[in-house]
Design an enzyme around this catalytic site. Structure first.
Site, mmCIF file in Angstrom:
data_model
loop_
_atom_site.group_PDB
_atom_site.id
_atom_site.type_symbol
_atom_site.label_atom_id
_atom_site.label_comp_id
_atom_site.label_asym_id
_atom_site.label_seq_id
_atom_site.Cartn_x
_atom_site.Cartn_y
_atom_site.Cartn_z
ATOM 1 N N GLU A 289 48.364 35.149 36.457
ATOM 2 C CA GLU A 289 49.445 36.254 36.777
ATOM 3 C C GLU A 289 50.392 36.746 35.597
ATOM 4 O OE1 GLU A 289 50.607 36.603 40.993
ATOM 5 O OE2 GLU A 289 52.700 37.334 40.439
ATOM 6 N N ASP A 290 51.019 35.507 35.332
ATOM 7 C CA ASP A 290 52.190 35.844 34.243
ATOM 8 C C ASP A 290 52.020 35.495 32.828
ATOM 9 O OD1 ASP A 290 53.840 36.836 36.659
ATOM 10 O OD2 ASP A 290 53.912 34.668 37.120
#
Ligand code: MN
Length: 644
Positions: free
Chosen positions: A119-120
């Protein structure tokens, strides 16, 4: 990770990190680490505590995977900061530690360490799958949020739907999500007042009930206490003050334990007796319910027996011989379990000094199920197979360290999850599914009996809800009901413990369900069945622009599942033409209305792109083009159907 938590110390969103130069990343790391060092010197081996916690439950298990997962996660998150100023890696590490204490297996812990990478950071799901295998990848994918930039307002609903579907294949997805939230709650201090209220509220509305449905008391207690701390800090303080200023309390409870043990011994029962203090949230809830001006808390002990169910009743006798029972306070959650996982006897007795005392009685097996619910099989995996036991008899010295055998994937046993998956199948789109799910989680549940079955329904449910729970046909044909033997209107609100009988029409020309039922039914099941029958599909799916967005989101989702993304819209427009749609919008609406599946569209899209790439490459004359596996080859039929 929460989008807001995902800001680097400088305020630059983490998602922009992939584009940062190595130098920026390194500078940031250099600037931030000394702060950290002043506060707490980093231990020589950052995974020591994690491994220790894991080995406490699973003594022999291999930790090479954990070390590898930590190294990758640390490298990918390097330079990112939590709102608190700590290096980002402290978060996944803490989540993994929570899960280790819960007794989860190595695969779960590795996935927890990596849970925010896709996600990051620039780490992709494909890379993760190649590095750690399909199980870890499935778990990480299950908790990875959809990008708001790409999915817009639907991102949240699509994310939740994806998580539930992923949990249907592997329940550990939800367990990681819960531990993730617990750590975010533990570090909520660093956030703004508005974020604190929002996150604590969402935790109370969705994650605590989810934890409850999965039966993981050990996590639920902590989540609830954190919720109370942020939603009603004054009451939290007051309860904390009361609990920590009771001079004789501990001695009193210890005395109860000693007397309780004596009572078991006299009846020749094997078991342990322990203090069982209530958590703050539970004290707060009882106090609120009773409208009491002071926090209400009774001394409480639990009796955990080595034997089987009947031993619980024998222990109950022993307890009631020791202390007088208070009439009306006995509850048998063994004969009639509260939900699918909670089983115990509850009684309140008059203890020493005429003080009311609560006693819980259960077997070791029940205790495990109460504390750990769906994760109990991970904490207490099946012992070695008969074959390996036989081997160890012949050669007791050279037994291999006990391996943690993950339990078979058995979501069939998780009644709530199975129901959620049924709802997912029945709901026309992600938004409606999530709405239904939210209702389902928000409701207090009651338990009623019908046709020899025990049913869990939302509080305030009616006989019609019962009928639909018994089957769609029963619901459609129900004409009358009795509750506890008395003929009762179909819209009556049922209460806990009611015995319901449903009378169905066998008439050939029975007109079927009535539209008015929609006004009072509570259960997601009945709601969905009735609204599908009585609501026009156009209305259900929302406005045209809603449906366009929905179609786009569905295609984006299907692409992402294949680790692909759409470079430009032109491909999709060409495909719409090739498939004889007048324009792209018509295709998107067809997808939104399930007239054509997003997967079909995406398969054809990928096939057309790959074909084109192949054609664009002009291979040297005497080199055979690379052979592909049969599975990789786009089906012939779909590529010819694309021919213009
Ligand atoms: Mn996280």
């Amino acid at each position: 990770m929460d989008a807001e938590a995902a800001t680097v110390a400088t305020g630059i969103p983490v998602t922009g990190r992939a584009g940062e130069s190595m130098l920026t990343t390194r500078l940031r790391a250099m600037l931030s680490w000394p702060n950290m060092r002043e506060r707490a010197p980093a231990p020589a081996d950052p995974v020591t505590a994690l491994i220790k916690a894991h080995h406490q439950v699973h003594s022999g298990s291999d930790v090479a995977l954990l070390r590898r997962a930590y190294l990758v996660a640390e490298r990918m998150h390097r330079g990112q900061m939590r709102k608190s100023g700590d290096p980002y890696i402290t978060h996944p590490l803490a989540v993994a530690e929570i899960l280790a204490h819960l007794g989860m297996d190595g695969t779960t812990l590795a996935a927890a360490l990596l849970h925010d990478t896709v996600e990051d950071t620039s780490y992709t799901l494909a890379q993760l799958r190649a590095d750690f295998g399909p199980d870890v990848a499935h778990l990480v994918d299950g908790v990875t949020k959809f990008d708001k930039a790409h999915f817009g307002a639907r991102a949240e609903a699509e994310t939740i739907r994806k998580m539930i579907v992923a949990a249907g294949q592997d329940i550990r997805v939800l367990v990681i999500k819960l531990a993730d939230r617990l750590h975010n709650m533990q570090t909520l201090d660093a956030r703004s007042a508005a974020s604190r209220a929002r996150i604590a509220g969402a935790t109370r509305e969705v994650l605590v009930p989810l934890c409850d449905r999965l039966g993981i008391q050990a996590l639920k207690r902590e989540l609830e206490d954190k919720v109370l701390l942020f939603l009603d800090p004054e009451e939290y303080e007051r309860i904390d003050g009361m609990v920590s200023n009771r001079p004789d309390w501990n001695d009193y409870v210890q005395n109860l334990v000693t007397l309780g043990r004596g009572a078991l011994r006299r009846e020749k029962l094997d078991g342990r007796v322990k203090p069982r203090p209530r958590h703050y949230y539970s004290i707060w809830k009882d106090t609120q319910q009773a409208g009491s001006p002071v926090p209400m808390d009774l001394p409480r002990i639990v009796v955990i027996l080595e034997g089987d169910d009947p031993d619980c009743y024998a222990a109950l006798c022993a307890v009631h011989q020791q202390w007088k029972p208070i009439p009306g306070r006995f509850k048998d959650f063994i004969a009639a379990p509260k939900n699918n996982l909670y089983r115990s006897l509850h009684t309140t007795v008059l203890g020493p000094g005429d003080q009311m005392v609560e006693v819980l009685i259960r077997t070791e097996q029940m205790h495990r199920a109460v504390e750990y619910g769906v994760v109990a099989p991970f904490r207490y995996p099946a012992r070695q197979s008969r074959r390996s036991t036989a081997l160890s008899l012949f050669n007791p010295v050279r037994t291999a360290p006990r391996e943690v055998v993950p339990p078979p994937r058995q979501h069939g046993e998780h009644a709530w999850l199975r129901r959620a998956l049924d709802l997912e199948q029945a709901a026309p789109d992600a938004v409606q599914f999530v709405e239904t799910l939210r209702c389902d989680l928000a409701e207090q549940q009651i338990q009623v009996f019908a046709w020899g079955r025990q049913l869990l329904l939302p509080a305030g449910a009616s006989p019609v809800d019962v009928a639909y729970e018994l089957g769609t046909r029963t619901g459609d044909r129900c004409v009358a009901a009795t509750v506890n033997g008395v003929l009762t209107p179909l819209n009556a609100a049922l209460t806990d413990g009611d015995v319901v009988d449903i009378l169905v029409s066998r008439a050939r020309n029975h007109p079927g369900p009535r539209r008015e039922w929609l006004e009072f039914v509570k259960s997601p099941n009945a709601r969905l069945r009735l609204s599908r029958r009585f609501t026009e599909p156009e209305v259900a799916a929302g406005t045209v622009s809603d449906r366009l967005q929905l179609g786009r989101a569905a295609i984006g989702l299907a692409l992402r599942r294949r680790d692909r993304a759409l470079a430009d819209e032109q491909r999709l427009i060409s495909l719409a033409q090739a498939l004889d749609y007048p324009d792209l919008d018509t295709l998107l609406i067809a997808v939104a209305e399930h007239r054509v599946s997003a997967d079909t569209i995406v398969d054809q899209l990928i096939a057309s792109v790959d074909n084109q790439n192949e054609a664009a490459r002009t291979p040297p004359v005497n080199v055979v083009p690379p052979r592909r596996d049969a599975a990789d080859t786009p089906p012939r039929r779909s590529s010819t159907s694309l021919a213009r």
